[in-house]
Design a protein around this motif. Structure first.
Motif, PDB file in Angstrom:
ATOM      1  N   TYR A 239     -16.647 -17.903  -1.022  1.00 23.96           N
ATOM      2  CA  TYR A 239     -18.082 -17.833  -1.268  1.00 23.96           C
ATOM      3  C   TYR A 239     -18.493 -19.127  -1.955  1.00 23.96           C
ATOM      4  O   TYR A 239     -18.080 -19.425  -3.072  1.00 23.96           O
ATOM      5  N   PHE A 240     -19.315 -19.907  -1.255  1.00 20.92           N
ATOM      6  CA  PHE A 240     -19.746 -21.204  -1.761  1.00 20.92           C
ATOM      7  C   PHE A 240     -21.019 -20.993  -2.584  1.00 20.92           C
ATOM      8  O   PHE A 240     -22.116 -20.868  -2.039  1.00 20.92           O
ATOM      9  N   GLN A 241     -20.841 -20.961  -3.927  1.00 21.42           N
ATOM     10  CA  GLN A 241     -21.954 -20.618  -4.809  1.00 21.42           C
ATOM     11  C   GLN A 241     -22.857 -21.814  -5.077  1.00 21.42           C
ATOM     12  O   GLN A 241     -24.076 -21.729  -4.968  1.00 21.42           O
ATOM     13  N   GLN A 242     -22.250 -22.907  -5.455  1.00 20.79           N
ATOM     14  CA  GLN A 242     -23.019 -24.115  -5.775  1.00 20.79           C
ATOM     15  C   GLN A 242     -22.291 -25.302  -5.171  1.00 20.79           C
ATOM     16  O   GLN A 242     -21.189 -25.628  -5.584  1.00 20.79           O
ATOM     17  N   ASN A 243     -22.899 -25.917  -4.198  1.00 21.77           N
ATOM     18  CA  ASN A 243     -22.246 -27.009  -3.488  1.00 21.77           C
ATOM     19  C   ASN A 243     -23.250 -28.110  -3.222  1.00 21.77           C
ATOM     20  O   ASN A 243     -24.038 -28.043  -2.278  1.00 21.77           O
ATOM     21  N   ASN A 244     -23.260 -29.078  -4.085  1.00 20.10           N
ATOM     22  CA  ASN A 244     -24.166 -30.209  -3.942  1.00 20.10           C
ATOM     23  C   ASN A 244     -23.424 -31.361  -3.273  1.00 20.10           C
ATOM     24  O   ASN A 244     -22.455 -31.883  -3.807  1.00 20.10           O
ATOM     25  N   LEU A 245     -23.867 -31.701  -2.079  1.00 18.43           N
ATOM     26  CA  LEU A 245     -23.226 -32.763  -1.308  1.00 18.43           C
ATOM     27  C   LEU A 245     -24.140 -33.974  -1.241  1.00 18.43           C
ATOM     28  O   LEU A 245     -25.367 -33.842  -1.212  1.00 18.43           O
ATOM     29  N   LYS A 246     -23.520 -35.125  -1.167  1.00 19.25           N
ATOM     30  CA  LYS A 246     -24.256 -36.359  -0.939  1.00 19.25           C
ATOM     31  C   LYS A 246     -23.599 -37.070   0.234  1.00 19.25           C
ATOM     32  O   LYS A 246     -22.459 -37.529   0.144  1.00 19.25           O
ATOM     33  N   ILE A 247     -24.297 -37.112   1.376  1.00 24.12           N
ATOM     34  CA  ILE A 247     -23.796 -37.778   2.577  1.00 24.12           C
ATOM     35  C   ILE A 247     -24.481 -39.133   2.648  1.00 24.12           C
ATOM     36  O   ILE A 247     -25.668 -39.222   2.977  1.00 24.12           O
ATOM     37  N   ASN A 248     -23.726 -40.183   2.324  1.00 26.99           N
ATOM     38  CA  ASN A 248     -24.336 -41.493   2.085  1.00 26.99           C
ATOM     39  C   ASN A 248     -25.440 -41.328   1.037  1.00 26.99           C
ATOM     40  O   ASN A 248     -25.145 -41.055  -0.114  1.00 26.99           O
ATOM     41  N   GLN A 249     -26.718 -41.421   1.412  1.00 28.12           N
ATOM     42  CA  GLN A 249     -27.770 -41.266   0.417  1.00 28.12           C
ATOM     43  C   GLN A 249     -28.528 -39.950   0.541  1.00 28.12           C
ATOM     44  O   GLN A 249     -29.479 -39.696  -0.201  1.00 28.12           O
ATOM     45  N   LEU A 250     -28.118 -39.096   1.476  1.00 26.89           N
ATOM     46  CA  LEU A 250     -28.819 -37.833   1.710  1.00 26.89           C
ATOM     47  C   LEU A 250     -28.212 -36.731   0.852  1.00 26.89           C
ATOM     48  O   LEU A 250     -27.021 -36.431   0.949  1.00 26.89           O
ATOM     49  N   LEU A 251     -29.047 -36.103   0.002  1.00 30.64           N
ATOM     50  CA  LEU A 251     -28.616 -34.984  -0.829  1.00 30.64           C
ATOM     51  C   LEU A 251     -28.751 -33.687  -0.029  1.00 30.64           C
ATOM     52  O   LEU A 251     -29.814 -33.410   0.537  1.00 30.64           O
ATOM     53  N   VAL A 252     -27.657 -32.896  -0.004  1.00 36.90           N
ATOM     54  CA  VAL A 252     -27.620 -31.674   0.784  1.00 36.90           C
ATOM     55  C   VAL A 252     -27.109 -30.539  -0.090  1.00 36.90           C
ATOM     56  O   VAL A 252     -26.138 -30.706  -0.838  1.00 36.90           O
ATOM     57  N   ASP A 253     -27.766 -29.385  -0.010  1.00 38.18           N
ATOM     58  CA  ASP A 253     -27.317 -28.187  -0.705  1.00 38.18           C
ATOM     59  C   ASP A 253     -26.624 -27.279   0.307  1.00 38.18           C
ATOM     60  O   ASP A 253     -27.183 -26.969   1.372  1.00 38.18           O
ATOM     61  N   PHE A 254     -25.418 -26.864  -0.023  1.00 33.57           N
ATOM     62  CA  PHE A 254     -24.587 -26.095   0.910  1.00 33.57           C
ATOM     63  C   PHE A 254     -24.147 -24.809   0.224  1.00 33.57           C
ATOM     64  O   PHE A 254     -23.486 -24.840  -0.811  1.00 33.57           O
ATOM     65  N   LYS A 255     -24.534 -23.674   0.790  1.00 33.11           N
ATOM     66  CA  LYS A 255     -24.122 -22.372   0.270  1.00 33.11           C
ATOM     67  C   LYS A 255     -23.691 -21.480   1.425  1.00 33.11           C
ATOM     68  O   LYS A 255     -24.068 -21.689   2.571  1.00 33.11           O
ATOM     69  N   GLY A 256     -22.890 -20.447   1.082  1.00 29.80           N
ATOM     70  CA  GLY A 256     -22.525 -19.512   2.128  1.00 29.80           C
ATOM     71  C   GLY A 256     -21.187 -18.855   1.911  1.00 29.80           C
ATOM     72  O   GLY A 256     -20.552 -18.974   0.853  1.00 29.80           O
ATOM     73  N   ASN A 257     -20.749 -18.132   2.941  1.00 29.99           N
ATOM     74  CA  ASN A 257     -19.471 -17.421   2.931  1.00 29.99           C
ATOM     75  C   ASN A 257     -18.644 -17.836   4.133  1.00 29.99           C
ATOM     76  O   ASN A 257     -19.189 -18.150   5.200  1.00 29.99           O
ATOM     77  N   PHE A 258     -17.326 -17.794   3.958  1.00 32.09           N
ATOM     78  CA  PHE A 258     -16.412 -18.036   5.072  1.00 32.09           C
ATOM     79  C   PHE A 258     -15.218 -17.098   4.891  1.00 32.09           C
ATOM     80  O   PHE A 258     -14.511 -17.166   3.887  1.00 32.09           O
ATOM     81  N   ASP A 259     -15.025 -16.180   5.861  1.00 36.26           N
ATOM     82  CA  ASP A 259     -13.941 -15.199   5.787  1.00 36.26           C
ATOM     83  C   ASP A 259     -13.018 -15.368   6.978  1.00 36.26           C
ATOM     84  O   ASP A 259     -13.476 -15.511   8.123  1.00 36.26           O
ATOM     85  N   PHE A 260     -11.705 -15.337   6.725  1.00 36.51           N
ATOM     86  CA  PHE A 260     -10.723 -15.333   7.790  1.00 36.51           C
ATOM     87  C   PHE A 260     -10.560 -13.904   8.299  1.00 36.51           C
ATOM     88  O   PHE A 260     -10.276 -12.986   7.525  1.00 36.51           O
ATOM     89  N   LEU A 261     -10.744 -13.709   9.604  1.00 37.44           N
ATOM     90  CA  LEU A 261     -10.509 -12.420  10.228  1.00 37.44           C
ATOM     91  C   LEU A 261      -9.153 -12.455  10.940  1.00 37.44           C
ATOM     92  O   LEU A 261      -8.509 -13.490  11.025  1.00 37.44           O
ATOM     93  N   LYS A 262      -8.753 -11.318  11.468  1.00 34.39           N
ATOM     94  CA  LYS A 262      -7.452 -11.245  12.126  1.00 34.39           C
ATOM     95  C   LYS A 262      -7.368 -12.198  13.301  1.00 34.39           C
ATOM     96  O   LYS A 262      -6.350 -12.844  13.537  1.00 34.39           O
ATOM     97  N   ASP A 263      -8.459 -12.299  14.072  1.00 30.54           N
ATOM     98  CA  ASP A 263      -8.432 -13.137  15.273  1.00 30.54           C
ATOM     99  C   ASP A 263      -9.620 -14.086  15.333  1.00 30.54           C
ATOM    100  O   ASP A 263     -10.072 -14.473  16.405  1.00 30.54           O
ATOM    101  N   GLY A 264     -10.141 -14.461  14.156  1.00 30.90           N
ATOM    102  CA  GLY A 264     -11.270 -15.386  14.164  1.00 30.90           C
ATOM    103  C   GLY A 264     -11.800 -15.635  12.767  1.00 30.90           C
ATOM    104  O   GLY A 264     -11.057 -15.602  11.779  1.00 30.90           O
ATOM    105  N   TYR A 265     -13.116 -15.846  12.677  1.00 33.24           N
ATOM    106  CA  TYR A 265     -13.755 -16.165  11.407  1.00 33.24           C
ATOM    107  C   TYR A 265     -15.070 -15.409  11.297  1.00 33.24           C
ATOM    108  O   TYR A 265     -15.698 -15.051  12.296  1.00 33.24           O
ATOM    109  N   ASN A 266     -15.494 -15.173  10.043  1.00 35.18           N
ATOM    110  CA  ASN A 266     -16.857 -14.745   9.767  1.00 35.18           C
ATOM    111  C   ASN A 266     -17.526 -15.848   8.960  1.00 35.18           C
ATOM    112  O   ASN A 266     -16.977 -16.322   7.964  1.00 35.18           O
ATOM    113  N   MET A 267     -18.705 -16.274   9.399  1.00 33.11           N
ATOM    114  CA  MET A 267     -19.381 -17.397   8.768  1.00 33.11           C
ATOM    115  C   MET A 267     -20.797 -17.020   8.362  1.00 33.11           C
ATOM    116  O   MET A 267     -21.476 -16.277   9.077  1.00 33.11           O
ATOM    117  N   ASP A 268     -21.212 -17.509   7.219  1.00 28.60           N
ATOM    118  CA  ASP A 268     -22.587 -17.371   6.763  1.00 28.60           C
ATOM    119  C   ASP A 268     -22.915 -18.635   5.982  1.00 28.60           C
ATOM    120  O   ASP A 268     -22.813 -18.686   4.760  1.00 28.60           O
TER     121      ASP A 268
END
Length: 917
Positions: A239-268
């Protein structure tokens, strides 16, 4: 206090401080020595108990000074393999990997506690195959660890992970995602031993590359990230609670969930950048835009929102929903200090792709507009679906393309001309149900000019006036007028006009006149493609209705003119090479196109054709109806192998023995005859090459109709023998074709046939040691695989093989009979004349009873053989002088290993039925 007393106190403090310092320093040196063996032994146990992958390293050291003040165990030149199915491939390699040791656990606990990990100059190579199997599953599950009795001796309770100057490659073939992180530096803190913990991370990446489905999205980007991630080890979720990214000069806020499933992924995932400057957004673009950005003044407020939510399970074709919103307000673009900058640039586009399914695509562009002084471009559109989209659009423009091109600094192209347009459209585009959006509008370009970096000379004097009208929303109400259209290229003017209506029964009025160098005008737009000196000269008037051409009402058509072609390459999805028209003058009269001494080439093959085509305009413009024609074709050389379709290696039935199993074979594809051709060819060729065969003086009548090729009285010379053949051929798929033919070949040399004809060698391997003259009259039908080879179980037919003056030397079957009957003369029989009648079905050739005589013996043979060499023959060896008395024999086994028994008992050969009818 006296000075002496003060000095005494200071001396004592210094003395005890010095002693303490040296004791601590001594402990720093001594402790690693005392506990070295214990730590190294338990580290090995931990690796064996916790890891399911192979771990190797060159040397081990223990010190307080490597990552002071932590006591660290350092493994040099570490190599850690991945988990199955990548167990033999490197997962992590590193110059140094250090483990921080909890000192208190050495003294007061039986367990050695590892609470820190440091990686230096490492390479982390993550791989996931198409099935979703990954190489990073190296940590044994709790059930596996419980089987180890001493697993409590060492505890892995991480509180710090540090990675310095490293490289990460992530290659996931199941999701088609690939990224490289170069110059990767990472610091992570948290109690990683807990089932659920917060991971505080700082990451810096000098170069980040992200590629999806072979398309680059981010290249050579610098990343600076400050992250808080909640990790659940039990459920393998993040669970990505607080994720402040800077791509070169662009500020990006990234939040969400990532779960490993038996045969894939769950993404939010939710990625957004609010109130960003337009210039900062472009710094995150691919490298090719950076040089443009350095010369461009950019202003404007930008909001970006990207979401990806749902399960991704490749095996079940389940995919997440994707949304992308882009908004630009009051944008300003000025390249290289242009006198006419773009202002009032506004963009508001929302894109949705539910389940990543293009058929569910929604693009809602509420506003796309800009100004250059008083010039303007305004548009909005809404599209729902991809194959049969609902479209609602409005486009208005009055703009100088030269000013727009200068303001945007469009690389590699110069545009000029006054563009005006006003188009409105609303409705569904559905070709199957003949629906076309209601549309009304006009586009006009005056004094147009195009020049690119690929070709030194421009296209000039471009004038296009196009109107489109459709009030009912159907194909039959669609009207398109192009009056006029003209341009000049290389000093040659081209003129064209077109009036098209009722696209269900196309009513056309087209005029075209001018000369055009195809390859040069193609090079204006691209360096790749045609490398021919292609040339077209046209003087055409085409007027009529599609239905009149289809029904044969040719008197109602007004199609006249000439079309001259030279060195033009024509590509087809059915042919792996280009068909090149070297020279051809077409004369058009109504629906018929006639041509004389038409010269063409395809690969090594050459053709000279005379004849006509009918229904040409209807066929070329609407892809409906049947193209009819009659030709005489002559060639010096034809290579049939070059006409095979190109198809990658696939799982395919084995062409020999049986179709019960499949195998990986590399297939080229069968020759495909288009179904909308009705052509008759009277052909002759001096030499034809096909599958290692060389046919001389080939001639015959060929018909192509409804995807079927028929050959009538087709003749050729092969190894000095005259062959006459009639047959039919029809492709079913790109990897399968049906055929039937009747072949007659008189008096060919069997030894020469065996040596020079590959297919004869395969189907008549017994002829290897034979000499003499053979004639053949045979009918056969069956199926060809993707290599144009016969599928043996599909073959059905029969005929007569006539032999005369045959000498058989060293044939294993006769050797076995000779040995069994103690008759030396049976080894190498000489046969004067005999007719052998056979039939073929289900991979079995049935040999009817035939007799022959030699050296006083009168053998009689009948029975069956399989096309893969198995024998089941009954034989009676009539003894001299008259053959009244004979020895019954049975021949079984194979052609290479025949087994001869005295008697009449035989076993039927097992048939292999054709499973694909």
């Amino acid at each position: 206090m006296s000075k002496n007393k003060t000095k005494s106190i200071l001396f004592k403090i210094a003395k005890y401080s010095g002693i303490t310092f040296f004791v601590v320093l001594g402990l720093l040196f001594i402790t690693p020595i005392i506990f070295a063996d214990k730590i190294k032994e338990q580290i090995k146990k931990t690796a064996n108990e916790k890891l399911s992958a192979e771990l190797n390293y060159s040397d081990v050291s223990l010190s307080f000074f490597h990552h002071f003040p932590s006591l660290t165990l350092t493994l040099n030149d570490l190599n850690l393999n991945g988990s199955s199915p990548y167990a033999t491939e490197k997962f992590i390699t590193a110059k140094e990997v250090s483990f921080g040791i909890n000192v208190a656990s050495l003294i007061f606990s039986k367990a050695v506690k590892i609470d820190q990990i440091y990686l230096s100059d490492s390479f982390i190579n993550v791989k996931v195959n198409k099935k979703g199997e990954a190489n990073y599953n190296i940590y044994k599950s709790s059930s596996q660890q419980e089987k180890s009795k001493d697993s409590s001796d060492t505890a892995l309770k991480l509180e710090r992970i540090e990675i310095l100057n490293s490289k990460i490659i992530y290659d996931d073939q199941s999701t088609k995602v690939h990224f490289d992180a170069l110059g990767f530096n990472y610091l992570g803190k948290g109690d990683l031993n807990k089932a659920v913990f917060d991971l505080y991370s700082k990451a810096k990446i000098e170069k980040l590359n992200i590629v999806y489905e072979d398309e680059p999205y981010l290249m050579n980007k610098k990343i600076d990230a400050d992250l808080i991630t909640k990790v659940n080890v039990n459920s393998l979720s993040f669970y990505f609670q607080q994720n402040n990214l800077k791509i070169n000069q662009l500020l990006v806020d990234f939040k969400g969930n990532f779960d490993f499933l038996k045969d894939g992924y769950n993404m939010d995932f939710v990625i957004k950048s609010d109130n960003s400057d337009l210039y900062d957004v472009f710094t995150a673009f691919p490298p090719k835009y950076i040089s443009w950005l350095s010369k461009t003044e950019l202003k404007g407020n930008t909001n970006l929102l990207f979401t990806l939510k749902g399960n991704y399970i490749a095996s079940q074709k389940i995919a997440p929903d994707l949304n992308l919103d882009v908004k630009i307000d009051n944008g300003f673009v000025n390249y290289d200090k242009s006198a006419f900058p773009v202002s009032n640039l506004n963009l508001d586009i929302k894109t949705k792709v539910p389940s990543l399914n293009p058929d569910l695509l929604i693009v809602d562009a509420k506003n796309l507009s800009l100004n250059i002084n008083k010039d303007y471009l305004k548009s909005k559109f809404y599209i729902k679906g991809a194959n049969t989209p609902d479209i609602n659009g409005d486009f208005k423009a009055k703009i100088d393309l030269d000013k727009l091109s200068r303001a945007l600094g469009i690389p590699g192209i110069t545009l000029k001309g006054a563009l005006t347009g006003d188009i409105k459209t609303n409705g569904k585009f559905d070709k199957k149900n003949r629906l076309f959006p209601t549309t009304k509008g006009l586009i006009e370009l005056n004094n147009g000019y195009i020049k690119t970096k690929y070709y030194p000379n421009p296209i000039t004097n471009i004038m296009v006036k196009t109107s489109i009208d459709n009030q009912k929303g159907t194909f039959d109400d669609l009207k398109v007028k192009i009056k006029p259209a003209q341009f000049t290229f290389e000093g040659k003017p081209i003129f064209m006009s077109a009036d098209l209506s009722n696209f269900d029964d196309l009513n056309y009025d087209v005029k075209a006149k001018g000369e055009l160098n195809i390859s040069k005008i193609y090079n204006v737009f691209s360096q790749k493609g045609l490398d021919l000196d292609g040339f077209i000269k046209a003087d055409l008037v085409l007027k009529g209705k599609q239905s009149d051409a289809t029904k044969g009402n040719y008197s109602k058509l007004q199609n006249k003119g000439t079309l001259e072609l030279r060195n033009i390459g024509i590509a087809s999805e059915h042919l792996p090479k280009k068909f090149i028209i070297k020279e051809g003058i077409f004369k058009i009269n109504q629906d018929k196109m006639s041509f004389n001494n038409f010269l063409a080439a395809y690969g090594e093959s050459d053709f000279k054709m005379n004849g006509y085509l009918q229904n040409v305009f209807n066929y070329a413009t609407t892809k409906t109806g049947v193209l009819k024609g009659s030709f005489t074709v002559s060639a010096r050389y034809i290579n049939v192998d070059e006409f095979m379709s190109n198809t990658a290696a696939i799982t395919s039935p084995a062409p020999t023995k049986t179709e019960a199993s499949t195998t990986q074979v590399s297939q080229t594809g069968v020759i495909i005859i288009p179904t909308n051709l009705n052509l008759q060819l009277m052909a002759n060729a001096q030499k034809v090459y096909y599958d290692k065969l060389i046919l001389q003086n080939a001639s015959g009548n060929l018909k192509m109709n409804k995807g079927k090729l028929s050959m009538q009285n087709t003749g050729f010379n092969l190894i000095g023998c005259k062959v006459v053949m009639n047959g039919n051929y029809q492709s079913v798929t790109s990897q399968k074709a049906n055929f039937d033919y009747n072949i007659k070949a008189s008096d060919f040399d069997i030894k020469k046939a065996y040596n020079e004809i590959d297919v004869f060698r395969k189907m008549a391997s017994a002829a290897e040691k034979a000499q003499g003259i053979v004639s053949l009259d045979y009918q056969l039908k069956g199926r060809l695989n993707g290599n144009m080879e016969p599928v043996y179980p599909s073959l059905v037919g029969g005929g007569t093989l006539s032999v005369k003056d045959i000498k058989i030397r060293g044939l294993k079957m006769f050797n076995a009979v000779s040995k069994k009957t103690n008759s030396e003369s049976m080894k190498n029989p000489d046969v004067s004349k005999v007719d052998i009648k056979t039939t073929i079905k289900n991979n079995i050739m049935t040999v009817e009873r035939f007799k022959f005589k030699f050296a006083g013996f009168r053998p009689r043979i009948e029975g069956t053989t399989s096309l893969d060499g198995k024998l089941n023959l009954k034989m009676r060896l009539g003894l001299p002088p008259l053959g009244i008395f004979g020895i019954p024999l049975t021949v079984t086994g194979t052609q290479n290993n025949p087994k001869v028994k005295v008697g009449r008992n035989t076993e039927d050969l097992e048939e292999t039925k054709d499973i694909e009818q």
